[in-house]
Design an enzyme around this catalytic site. Structure first.
Site, PDB file in Angstrom:
ATOM      1  N   VAL A 131      -2.625  -7.454  -2.604  1.00 61.69           N
ATOM      2  CA  VAL A 131      -1.347  -8.245  -1.574  1.00 61.69           C
ATOM      3  C   VAL A 131      -2.337  -9.019  -1.161  1.00 61.69           C
ATOM      4  CG1 VAL A 131      -0.176  -6.209  -1.206  1.00 61.69           C
ATOM      5  CG2 VAL A 131      -1.997  -6.375  -0.328  1.00 61.69           C
ATOM      6  N   ARG A 169       0.392   5.271  -1.608  1.00 65.85           N
ATOM      7  CA  ARG A 169      -0.013   7.323  -1.529  1.00 65.85           C
ATOM      8  C   ARG A 169      -0.128   6.798  -0.048  1.00 65.85           C
ATOM      9  NH1 ARG A 169      -6.167   6.271  -2.942  1.00 65.85           N
ATOM     10  NH2 ARG A 169      -7.084   5.201  -0.795  1.00 65.85           N
ATOM     11  N   TYR A 225     -13.173  -4.235   9.916  1.00 69.53           N
ATOM     12  CA  TYR A 225     -11.870  -3.405  10.129  1.00 69.53           C
ATOM     13  C   TYR A 225     -11.288  -3.440  11.476  1.00 69.53           C
ATOM     14  CZ  TYR A 225      -8.854   0.546   9.866  1.00 69.53           C
ATOM     15  OH  TYR A 225      -7.772   1.107   9.672  1.00 69.53           O
ATOM     16  N   ALA A 226     -12.287  -2.830  12.479  1.00 70.65           N
ATOM     17  CA  ALA A 226     -11.542  -3.593  13.200  1.00 70.65           C
ATOM     18  C   ALA A 226     -10.927  -5.012  13.952  1.00 70.65           C
ATOM     19  CB  ALA A 226     -12.723  -2.692  15.253  1.00 70.65           C
ATOM     20  N   GLY A 279       0.842  -1.553  -0.223  1.00 67.34           N
ATOM     21  CA  GLY A 279       0.048  -0.301   0.133  1.00 67.34           C
ATOM     22  C   GLY A 279       1.004   0.925  -0.243  1.00 67.34           C
ATOM     23  N   LYS A 336      -8.121  -5.425  12.711  1.00 73.30           N
ATOM     24  CA  LYS A 336      -6.545  -4.387  13.322  1.00 73.30           C
ATOM     25  C   LYS A 336      -6.815  -5.145  14.668  1.00 73.30           C
ATOM     26  CE  LYS A 336      -6.226  -1.636   9.644  1.00 73.30           C
ATOM     27  NZ  LYS A 336      -4.966  -1.894   8.666  1.00 73.30           N
ATOM     28  N   ILE A 386      -5.541  10.074  11.745  1.00 72.41           N
ATOM     29  CA  ILE A 386      -3.861  10.442  10.622  1.00 72.41           C
ATOM     30  C   ILE A 386      -4.623  11.116   9.315  1.00 72.41           C
ATOM     31  CG2 ILE A 386      -2.027   9.694   9.196  1.00 72.41           C
ATOM     32  CD1 ILE A 386      -1.827   9.213  12.383  1.00 72.41           C
ATOM     33  N   ASN A 407       1.626  -2.473   5.418  1.00 72.42           N
ATOM     34  CA  ASN A 407       0.217  -1.147   5.598  1.00 72.42           C
ATOM     35  C   ASN A 407      -1.374  -1.199   4.825  1.00 72.42           C
ATOM     36  OD1 ASN A 407       0.161   1.981   5.947  1.00 72.42           O
ATOM     37  ND2 ASN A 407       0.587   1.396   3.588  1.00 72.42           N
ATOM     38  N   SER A 448      -4.535  -0.332  14.302  1.00 71.25           N
ATOM     39  CA  SER A 448      -4.679   1.100  14.756  1.00 71.25           C
ATOM     40  C   SER A 448      -5.604   0.503  15.853  1.00 71.25           C
ATOM     41  CB  SER A 448      -6.770   1.008  13.287  1.00 71.25           C
ATOM     42  OG  SER A 448      -7.072   1.919  13.962  1.00 71.25           O
TER      43      SER A 448
HETATM   44  N1  LIG Z   1      -5.452   7.212   8.684  1.00 68.21           N
HETATM   45  C1  LIG Z   1      -5.762   7.105   9.200  1.00 68.21           C
HETATM   46  O1  LIG Z   1      -6.291   7.819   9.708  1.00 68.21           O
HETATM   47  C2  LIG Z   1      -5.886   5.788   9.537  1.00 68.21           C
HETATM   48  C3  LIG Z   1      -5.801   5.163  10.742  1.00 68.21           C
HETATM   49  C4  LIG Z   1      -5.170   4.007  11.744  1.00 68.21           C
HETATM   50  C5  LIG Z   1      -4.625   2.931  10.879  1.00 68.21           C
HETATM   51  N2  LIG Z   1      -4.607   3.285   9.209  1.00 68.21           N
HETATM   52  C6  LIG Z   1      -3.944   2.320   8.512  1.00 68.21           C
HETATM   53  O2  LIG Z   1      -2.815   2.868   7.574  1.00 68.21           O
HETATM   54  C7  LIG Z   1      -2.849   2.050   6.319  1.00 68.21           C
HETATM   55  C8  LIG Z   1      -2.118   2.961   5.553  1.00 68.21           C
HETATM   56  O3  LIG Z   1      -3.639   3.708   5.646  1.00 68.21           O
HETATM   57  P1  LIG Z   1      -3.694   5.369   4.687  1.00 68.21           P
HETATM   58  O4  LIG Z   1      -4.446   6.084   5.519  1.00 68.21           O
HETATM   59  O5  LIG Z   1      -2.890   5.094   4.477  1.00 68.21           O
HETATM   60  O6  LIG Z   1      -4.896   4.582   4.122  1.00 68.21           O
HETATM   61  P2  LIG Z   1      -4.392   4.760   1.439  1.00 68.21           P
HETATM   62  O7  LIG Z   1      -6.596   4.600   1.731  1.00 68.21           O
HETATM   63  O8  LIG Z   1      -4.578   6.676   1.837  1.00 68.21           O
HETATM   64  O9  LIG Z   1      -3.646   4.151   1.760  1.00 68.21           O
HETATM   65  C9  LIG Z   1      -4.648   3.020   1.728  1.00 68.21           C
HETATM   66  C10 LIG Z   1      -3.366   2.249  -0.011  1.00 68.21           C
HETATM   67  O10 LIG Z   1      -3.935   0.613   0.176  1.00 68.21           O
HETATM   68  C11 LIG Z   1      -3.868   0.217  -1.125  1.00 68.21           C
HETATM   69  N3  LIG Z   1      -4.685  -1.112  -1.076  1.00 68.21           N
HETATM   70  C12 LIG Z   1      -5.694  -1.291  -0.751  1.00 68.21           C
HETATM   71  N4  LIG Z   1      -5.841  -2.352  -0.868  1.00 68.21           N
HETATM   72  C13 LIG Z   1      -5.072  -3.294  -1.241  1.00 68.21           C
HETATM   73  C14 LIG Z   1      -5.031  -4.327  -2.106  1.00 68.21           C
HETATM   74  N5  LIG Z   1      -5.212  -5.363  -2.304  1.00 68.21           N
HETATM   75  N6  LIG Z   1      -3.254  -4.524  -2.316  1.00 68.21           N
HETATM   76  C15 LIG Z   1      -3.046  -3.746  -2.348  1.00 68.21           C
HETATM   77  N7  LIG Z   1      -2.353  -2.252  -2.063  1.00 68.21           N
HETATM   78  C16 LIG Z   1      -4.200  -2.284  -1.634  1.00 68.21           C
HETATM   79  C17 LIG Z   1      -4.609   1.355  -1.981  1.00 68.21           C
HETATM   80  O11 LIG Z   1      -4.202   1.175  -3.004  1.00 68.21           O
HETATM   81  C18 LIG Z   1      -3.507   2.400  -1.082  1.00 68.21           C
HETATM   82  O12 LIG Z   1      -2.149   3.367  -1.931  1.00 68.21           O
HETATM   83  C19 LIG Z   1      -4.017   1.468   6.393  1.00 68.21           C
HETATM   84  O13 LIG Z   1      -4.128  -0.149   6.821  1.00 68.21           O
HETATM   85  C20 LIG Z   1      -5.003   1.449   6.796  1.00 68.21           C
HETATM   86  O14 LIG Z   1      -6.296   1.208   7.834  1.00 68.21           O
HETATM   87  C21 LIG Z   1      -4.835   4.222   9.168  1.00 68.21           C
END
Ligand SMILES: NC(=O)c1ccc[n+]([C@@H]2O[C@H](COP(=O)([O-])OP(=O)(O)OC[C@H]3O[C@@H](n4cnc5c(N)ncnc54)[C@H](O)[C@@H]3O)[C@@H](O)[C@H]2O)c1
Length: 239
Positions: free
Chosen positions: A58, A17, A150-151, A14, A154, A182, A84, A136
């Site tokens: 993935v 981005r 989701y919960a 991931g 994680k 975030i 990630n 998370s």
């Molecule tokens: N943003 C938040 O507030 C937050 C909080 C807690 C946890 N997280 C965790 O952090 C991680 C990143 O989140 P983010 O906020 O950057 O989200 P995001 O949606 O910006 O990025 C997630 C990335 O994962 C990729 N992805 C999704 N499905 C995929 C797959 N099957 N194979 C390969 N790539 C895949 C997407 O294309 C994307 O680039 C995630 O695991 C999310 O659960 C985020």
């Protein structure tokens, strides 16, 4: 400060981005050779030139195997695995379907199991490795704004982290970070002020702040830390 990871091969799922991209960029700064694996080809082709891109879903076992073989052939075996990649679901328990549950668990959790299973034996054989899982706060407290799927994915990441820490020891450490809110494409910008009011440091977090913690956990400075779950939430949850 030299984190002791120059030339290490890092795979960030991931990584095209959001938090994953910030992690990829930070590991490049620390001297790693970084591959971002992502399903989003468009974002992947717009990455900074120092980050290699591999298109990969993935949640698909054979794509994970092909990814690791390609990275090993083209760059070298993975030293640092950052699990990630993730998707969000906001369905209530009543709305949730088995399909949603299985999709979220497979992308967010099963992928990390598959990749860890594939890389850890080789890391052990070579005498050094790092697995860092992005969990998370939802995994600790249940979904405030997100689904049970989701919960649960994680919460599962935390159990996987500890199991891999035991299986990988002493050569490989495995740790998780638990962000809360975030600013990324995954978060709703309209809700940011509302979230910030509840957070002791008074704001939501930045992807770079997660990346800094991941770089530390990847480093030799963190060699004595394994099986740990780090909260990165501005004080929203203190446990
Ligand atoms: N943003 C938040 O507030 C937050 C909080 C807690 C946890 N997280 C965790 O952090 C991680 C990143 O989140 P983010 O906020 O950057 O989200 P995001 O949606 O910006 O990025 C997630 C990335 O994962 C990729 N992805 C999704 N499905 C995929 C797959 N099957 N194979 C390969 N790539 C895949 C997407 O294309 C994307 O680039 C995630 O695991 C999310 O659960 C985020």
């Amino acid at each position: 400060m030299d984190l002791g990871i120059i030339n290490k091969v890092a795979l960030v799922t991931g990584g095209a981005r959001g938090i994953g991209l910030a992690i990829a960029e930070r590991l490049v700064e620390e001297g790693c050779q970084v591959v971002a694996a992502d399903i989003d080809e468009h974002a992947g082709h717009n990455l900074p030139s120092e980050v290699s891109f591999a298109v990969c879903d993935v949640s698909d076992e054979s794509e994970c195997e092909e990814l690791l073989n390609a990275v090993a052939d083209q760059i070298g075996p993975v030293d640092i695995l950052v699990n990630n990649a993730g998707i969000q679901s906001v369905l209530s328990l009543e709305e949730a379907t088995l399909e949603d549950w299985e999709r979220v668990i497979r992308i967010n959790l099963t992928s990390a199991f598959m990749l860890s299973k594939l890389v850890v034996p080789e890391m052990k054989r070579r005498g050094w490795g790092r697995v860092i899982n992005i969990a998370s706060m939802a995994g600790k407290v249940g979904g405030l704004t997100v689904s049970a799927s989701y919960a649960t994915s994680k919460a599962g990441m935390m159990g996987l982290t500890k199991s891999v820490a035991r299986a990988g020891a002493p050569e490989v450490t495995s740790n998780a970070v638990c962000p809360a809110f975030i600013a990324t494409p995954m978060t709703d910008p309209e809700m940011e002020a509302e979230y910030a009011r509840q957070i002791p440091v008074g704001r939501i977090g930045r992807p770079e702040e997660i990346a800094a913690a991941v770089a530390f956990l990847a480093s030799d400075l963190a060699a004595y830390i394994t099986g740990e779950v780090f909260d990165l939430n501005g004080g929203l949850l203190m446990d």
